[in-house]
Write a protein that holds these residues in place. Structure first.
Motif, mmCIF file in Angstrom:
data_model
loop_
_atom_site.group_PDB
_atom_site.id
_atom_site.type_symbol
_atom_site.label_atom_id
_atom_site.label_comp_id
_atom_site.label_asym_id
_atom_site.label_seq_id
_atom_site.Cartn_x
_atom_site.Cartn_y
_atom_site.Cartn_z
ATOM 1 N N HIS A 213 51.054 -10.945 53.421
ATOM 2 C CA HIS A 213 52.251 -10.619 54.192
ATOM 3 C C HIS A 213 52.641 -9.175 53.953
ATOM 4 O O HIS A 213 52.386 -8.599 52.889
ATOM 5 N N ALA A 214 53.298 -8.591 54.957
ATOM 6 C CA ALA A 214 53.715 -7.189 54.845
ATOM 7 C C ALA A 214 54.598 -6.949 53.622
ATOM 8 O O ALA A 214 54.555 -5.863 53.021
ATOM 9 N N ASP A 215 55.376 -7.945 53.235
ATOM 10 C CA ASP A 215 56.291 -7.779 52.104
ATOM 11 C C ASP A 215 55.562 -7.546 50.781
ATOM 12 O O ASP A 215 56.170 -7.080 49.811
ATOM 13 N N THR A 216 54.268 -7.884 50.728
ATOM 14 C CA THR A 216 53.514 -7.722 49.482
ATOM 15 C C THR A 216 52.756 -6.402 49.415
ATOM 16 O O THR A 216 52.164 -6.097 48.375
ATOM 17 N N VAL A 217 52.758 -5.630 50.495
ATOM 18 C CA VAL A 217 51.915 -4.435 50.560
ATOM 19 C C VAL A 217 52.270 -3.407 49.484
ATOM 20 O O VAL A 217 51.392 -2.872 48.801
ATOM 21 N N VAL A 218 53.536 -3.115 49.317
ATOM 22 C CA VAL A 218 53.938 -2.089 48.346
ATOM 23 C C VAL A 218 53.564 -2.512 46.933
ATOM 24 O O VAL A 218 52.980 -1.732 46.166
ATOM 25 N N SER B 166 56.099 -1.701 57.919
ATOM 26 C CA SER B 166 57.178 -0.746 58.136
ATOM 27 C C SER B 166 56.692 0.655 57.779
ATOM 28 O O SER B 166 55.603 0.835 57.221
ATOM 29 N N ALA B 167 57.520 1.656 58.067
ATOM 30 C CA ALA B 167 57.160 3.030 57.728
ATOM 31 C C ALA B 167 56.962 3.175 56.223
ATOM 32 O O ALA B 167 56.032 3.861 55.768
ATOM 33 N N ALA B 168 57.805 2.532 55.434
ATOM 34 C CA ALA B 168 57.686 2.607 53.980
ATOM 35 C C ALA B 168 56.401 1.947 53.499
ATOM 36 O O ALA B 168 55.721 2.453 52.588
ATOM 37 N N GLN B 169 56.046 0.820 54.099
ATOM 38 C CA GLN B 169 54.826 0.119 53.711
ATOM 39 C C GLN B 169 53.581 0.908 54.114
ATOM 40 O O GLN B 169 52.609 0.989 53.356
#
Length: 259
Positions: free
Chosen positions: A66-71, A92-95
């Motif tokens: 999931h995108a939430d785990t990328v960082v 997102s831009a931050a990710q």
């Protein structure tokens, strides 16, 4: 080659285990939130609850989570010497920034879709976006997926839209139109339109239409089995061996020359 699988207990995770083994590589293990609940092939390999623990056991990680785990995953993998094959969409831009920063230290292959066919459709869509004037050719992207899919448009549809926008030299967010309903007024010149359909158990269908007053060109892709995504991801994982640090995509994996 030792390949780790993030989210190994998911539908694609099970297929990845099969495809890694079919390619003659080793399934080094996978991450899951609840190792004790693992079933099927996932229960036969080492399981971990953190990306950093998995990184100690493998040469490359395939990640469809999931995108939430990328960082957090980027932080866990940087400095380990492990390559990262990432199929997560909706970043997102931050990710995206975290992904770009990580690629300065490690080999990263990021794609919205690891199907060779979809990769070629994106490339052709970019070429058509460049060749067909936005003032006279309306671009529309229609996608259909299974009834359980929770996001729309699909990540693949948006990636195709990004390709068209890149060919036209515009930002997709400036020309995107989706979810038309009611008295919307006439279609805006230069818009890139999206329509999302849901039903049954369709794996994935994408059509890209360029329509002028005189002709229409349609690019179509149909996925019959999710295995194509696993096969492509494993191909990308094997391709990372010996590569320099950097951010790559499936066009690089397929060996396509730059446009």
């Amino acid at each position: 080659m030792r390949i780790g699988i993030a989210g190994i207990t998911g539908r694609v995770g099970q297929l990845l285990i099969e495809e890694v083994r079919a390619a003659g590589a080793t399934v080094a293990g996978g991450t899951t939130r609840a190792p004790e609940q693992a079933t099927g092939l996932a229960a036969e390999v080492p399981l971990f609850t953190s990306m950093s623990a998995l990184a100690e056991k493998c040469d490359v990680v395939i990640d469809f989570t999931h995108a939430d785990t990328v960082v957090s995953s980027a932080r866990a993998l940087v400095g380990t010497g492990v390559a990262w094959v990432l199929g997560t969409t909706g970043l997102s831009a931050a990710q995206l920034g975290a992904l770009q920063e990580a690629s300065g230290d490690m080999t990263v292959v990021h794609a919205a879709n690891f199907s060779p066919g979809v990769t070629l459709v994106q490339r052709l869509a970019r070429m058509m976006g460049q060749a067909l004037p936005a003032e006279t050719y309306d671009a529309e992207i229609v996608e259909m997926h299974h009834r359980q899919k929770v996001d729309a448009p699909s990540g693949t549809a948006l990636a195709i839209g990004q390709a068209v926008a890149l060919g036209r030299g515009v930002a997709l967010e400036d020309v995107r139109e989706s979810g038309r309903d009611g008295l919307t007024g006439p279609r805006q010149t230069g818009a890139i339109g999206f329509a999302a359909l849901r039903g049954g158990q369709i794996v994935g269908e994408h059509d890209v239409l360029f329509t002028s007053a005189d002709e229409q060109i349609t690019l179509s892709h149909r996925s019959f089995n999710r295995r194509i995504y696993a096969t492509g991801a494993v191909r990308a994982a094997l391709w990372t061996k010996g590569r320099e640090a950097g951010l790559y995509n499936m066009e690089d994996v397929l060996g396509l020359p730059p446009l």
